[in-house]
Write an enzyme that holds these catalytic residues in place. Sequence first.
Site, mmCIF file in Angstrom:
data_model
loop_
_atom_site.group_PDB
_atom_site.id
_atom_site.type_symbol
_atom_site.label_atom_id
_atom_site.label_comp_id
_atom_site.label_asym_id
_atom_site.label_seq_id
_atom_site.Cartn_x
_atom_site.Cartn_y
_atom_site.Cartn_z
ATOM 1 N N HIS A 195 -1.126 8.435 23.489
ATOM 2 C CA HIS A 195 -0.634 8.860 22.175
ATOM 3 C C HIS A 195 -1.196 10.238 21.826
ATOM 4 O O HIS A 195 -0.474 11.106 21.331
ATOM 5 C CB HIS A 195 -1.053 7.867 21.081
ATOM 6 C CG HIS A 195 -0.421 6.525 21.202
ATOM 7 N ND1 HIS A 195 -1.155 5.363 21.190
ATOM 8 C CD2 HIS A 195 0.871 6.152 21.329
ATOM 9 C CE1 HIS A 195 -0.333 4.332 21.303
ATOM 10 N NE2 HIS A 195 0.905 4.787 21.391
ATOM 11 N N ARG B 214 7.537 7.043 28.290
ATOM 12 C CA ARG B 214 6.812 6.946 29.551
ATOM 13 C C ARG B 214 7.724 6.607 30.712
ATOM 14 O O ARG B 214 7.426 6.907 31.851
ATOM 15 C CB ARG B 214 5.729 5.862 29.449
ATOM 16 C CG ARG B 214 4.643 6.173 28.445
ATOM 17 C CD ARG B 214 3.858 4.937 28.109
ATOM 18 N NE ARG B 214 4.786 3.984 27.485
ATOM 19 C CZ ARG B 214 4.591 2.699 27.388
ATOM 20 N NH1 ARG B 214 3.513 2.157 27.859
ATOM 21 N NH2 ARG B 214 5.474 1.919 26.807
ATOM 22 N N SER C 178 -0.268 0.450 24.627
ATOM 23 C CA SER C 178 -1.212 -0.226 23.732
ATOM 24 C C SER C 178 -1.329 -1.710 24.056
ATOM 25 O O SER C 178 -2.423 -2.276 24.013
ATOM 26 C CB SER C 178 -0.785 -0.044 22.274
ATOM 27 O OG SER C 178 -0.931 1.291 21.878
#
Length: 166
Positions: A18, A92, A130
Amino acid sequence: MTRKAIYPGTFDPFTNGHLDVLERALNIFDHVEVVLAENSQKQTLFSVDERLEMVHEVVREFSNVSVDVLHAGLLADYARQAGASAIVRGVRQVKDFEYEFQMSLLNRHLYPEVTTVFLMPNVKYTYVASTIIREVSMLGGDVSKFVHPFVLDKLNAKRAEREGQS
């Protein structure tokens, strides 16, 4: 005229991936506002206040970054009210892009003046999510290469708290 973007996400937790996307956005925009989404459909490890504290700590060195919370409502409305010309999204992999592409088209319909900017993180973060960081950390794995030291401390404290409850 200041070029302002918002960078929304759940950020549970805020990872180095991030941060990498944020730094890339700062090369394009004069100001980036990190917007924590309070998403009732997602089960988060950290509360909004905990996530807000972590993001504030990670970005405190940047004078052109602010942090806010979107408690409810549409992201497009938030972007309009914030005076943002762009929404930054990190992608991604192709799977990320498919979802983000749909969202960008919807946001463009709701707020035609906003542009969604897709940024790819450094290749070393392309597999960092995450969800994976949370899972590995809660199982005692070392995630220190993927999060800020402050975030790592919070993850370790959360794991210790959970271990104390079992």
